[in-house]
Structure formats: structure tokens, C-alpha cells
Design an enzyme around this catalytic site. Sequence first.
Site, short mmCIF file in Angstrom:
data_model
loop_
_atom_site.label_atom_id
_atom_site.label_comp_id
_atom_site.label_asym_id
_atom_site.label_seq_id
_atom_site.Cartn_x
_atom_site.Cartn_y
_atom_site.Cartn_z
N SER A 263 0.80 -1.22 0.00
CA SER A 263 0.00 0.00 0.00
C SER A 263 0.83 1.27 0.00
CB SER A 263 -0.95 0.00 1.19
OG SER A 263 -0.30 -0.44 2.35
N HIS A 321 1.30 4.87 4.59
CA HIS A 321 0.45 5.48 3.56
C HIS A 321 0.84 6.94 3.33
CE1 HIS A 321 -3.12 2.45 4.02
NE2 HIS A 321 -1.98 1.88 3.70
#
Length: 366
Positions: A263, A321
Site C-alpha cells: 500500500s 500510507h
Amino acid sequence: MAWRSCSVLCRLTGGDPFLCSVRGGSRWPGSLQQRCGFRKAARKPEPKKPEDLVPAHTEPSEPVVQNRAPMQPPFSSPRTFTRLVRPFLFTVGFTGCSFGAAAIWQYEALKSRVQGYFDGVRADWLEKVRPQKRGDLRREINQWWNSLTEGQKTVTGIIAANAVVFCCWRVPSLQRLMVRYFTSNPASKSLCSPMLLSTFSHFSFFHMAANMYVLWSFSTSAVSMLGREQFMAVYLSAGVISTFVSYVCKMASGRFSPSLGASGAIMTVLAAVCTKMPEAKLAIIFLPMFTFSAANALKAIVALDAAGLVLGWKLFDHAAHLGGAMFGIWYILFGHDLIWRNREPFVKLWHELRTRGGGGGPGGAV
């Protein structure tokens, strides 16, 4: 997006259970659990002293409490930022090597493309002369491959690598190896190699499928914007950089938990595309009727991860992230001009070394 820090119960083979967390949202099976908590310490019998002997009718003394010694945790967690020196050097070195290798790759690809021009014309002529075989599996695969965009061809190898690592998680004899090298944790003994390997690691199938779908969706735009060589350098560097940001935040907060997932790198790709094309229309896979601009989507994702980092949400690795998103935005605004457009001296040096070493033939002046 993928989750990077959901608490699960994992037990290593032959071990006792301990509580850890990974960038996946599913529970690990019993074979991956290891104990955490307390255990009874062996108590040696002591000889009775004369004053301890009491008559049978005497009131019973206060019961003795069994001492319990905590077991050593599987990961040491020293909150010292000196442990981040090696990961920092690895991040800088790996990023530089990635872009250097990408520049050489682009040079060699262009060189071979020029040298193989007439070979390609001859191959096309032979393809027309050769009779076509019906039901030829190889021909069907070639047709499917040729129907893909350059970006989809580029990320196919990344998806295949993630699928292989996902299958390795299902092999019981590899569990210890996978936990050590394919999950990133600043308190682990292995600090540097997991920063890259955990980018290709997923324990949950839904986790991997969601990440790979987003990567596949943005691959065409990202590769057409950067080129396959520069895209691969950005993607691999983003995986290491986002993991390093996660290391820093875990050290600062004292929350040491393993993470895994692509991610962080995918957030870099998403942020780069949204920054370059802010007016592009995006939609959610399950709600295609609702559309929004890429700029608004990026703002919402960054705000959500910032809130998760501040409030201590544990479902995702929000620091990774945010690190990936910030790197993607920075690279489009400044990094491309600072790094990629200044690769010419390095390519000239490589060309001179290659020519001097006898590698430059008729097409050596590319």
C-alpha cells in the site's frame, strides 16, 4: 488501499502464542501464533525450618503467591533512534541504485531497439509468410499480451511476485522466514531487507487483490507519464521510503508491530497520477455512479491517513500510507526534475565504460 497494521494472533511453528499486528486485516491461523504473557517460574522446594513447624490446630498461614516471570518478547523494542541509522542509509542507497539502474535500463533498451529494428521487420515478414495454427496456445497468449498497455505489461511482473510471496505464506515450513524477512518492524533483528521484501508481501487474499487492482488501474496512466524504467524506480523506492517513514513513527510512538503490504508504494503511484492529472475523474469500484476528481480523492485519502496517525488507529499503517503519498507528490513536483532529468552525466559515464569495455558495436553511439 491496503491495511498494514491490524492486530492479529500469530504463532510460529512449534511456538507459544504472542500478540502482534500486520498490515493485513485477516486473522492468522493457529500455526502462526506465538505466546505472549506470563508463565509460572519453577519454584525450588525449601527445607522447613524449626520455627516453621506449627501445631495442627494452629490457624493456617497466609497462602503463598506463585511468582510469575514475564517471557521475553519475540522482538526487542529499544526506543532509540540510533537503530534507524542503517535503515536510513539503506533507503538512500537503494533509492539511488534504483534510479541509476533505471537510467541504465532505459539506455540499453533504446540501444537494443535501434539495433533490432531490421530484425523486427524480418520477424514481421516471417509471421505473415508462416501459416497460422489454429488453437495454438502460445499464439493466444501472445495476442493477449499484445493487447495489454505498456503500463499493464510493466506491473504484471509485480503482481506475479506478490502472488508468489502470498503462496509462500501458506507453506508451514516457511513461516519463520516469512515473519522475519517479509514483515517490517523497527524492533526486529532484520531491519533493511524487510523494507523492500514486505512491499511484495500479503497474508490476506483480499488485501492482495485490493492492492493489485488499484495498481493495475493506475498503471496505464503512471507508465505513460513516467515510462516503464522510471516507473519501476519510483515504485521500488516508494516501498522502501514508506517503510522507513513507518519505522520513524513506530519509534516515536513506541508501538512496535510488524507490517506488510504494497500500500505504501501504491499510494505513491496514486498520488503521482492525481498530482499530475488533478482533474481526472475517479470512481469507487462498488459505486461507479459516484465520481470525483483526482485532486479531491487525494486530499481525502491524505486527510484520512493523517487522522488515523494522530488518533492512533491500528487497522492500517497510516504512517506508511502518508510516506508513500508525500513521496509521490514530491516526486511529481520536484523529484522528476531533480533526479531523472539530471541522469545524463551518469548515462554518459555508463556509455563510456561500456564502449571502453568492448560493448559498443555499430550501435554503440546511442
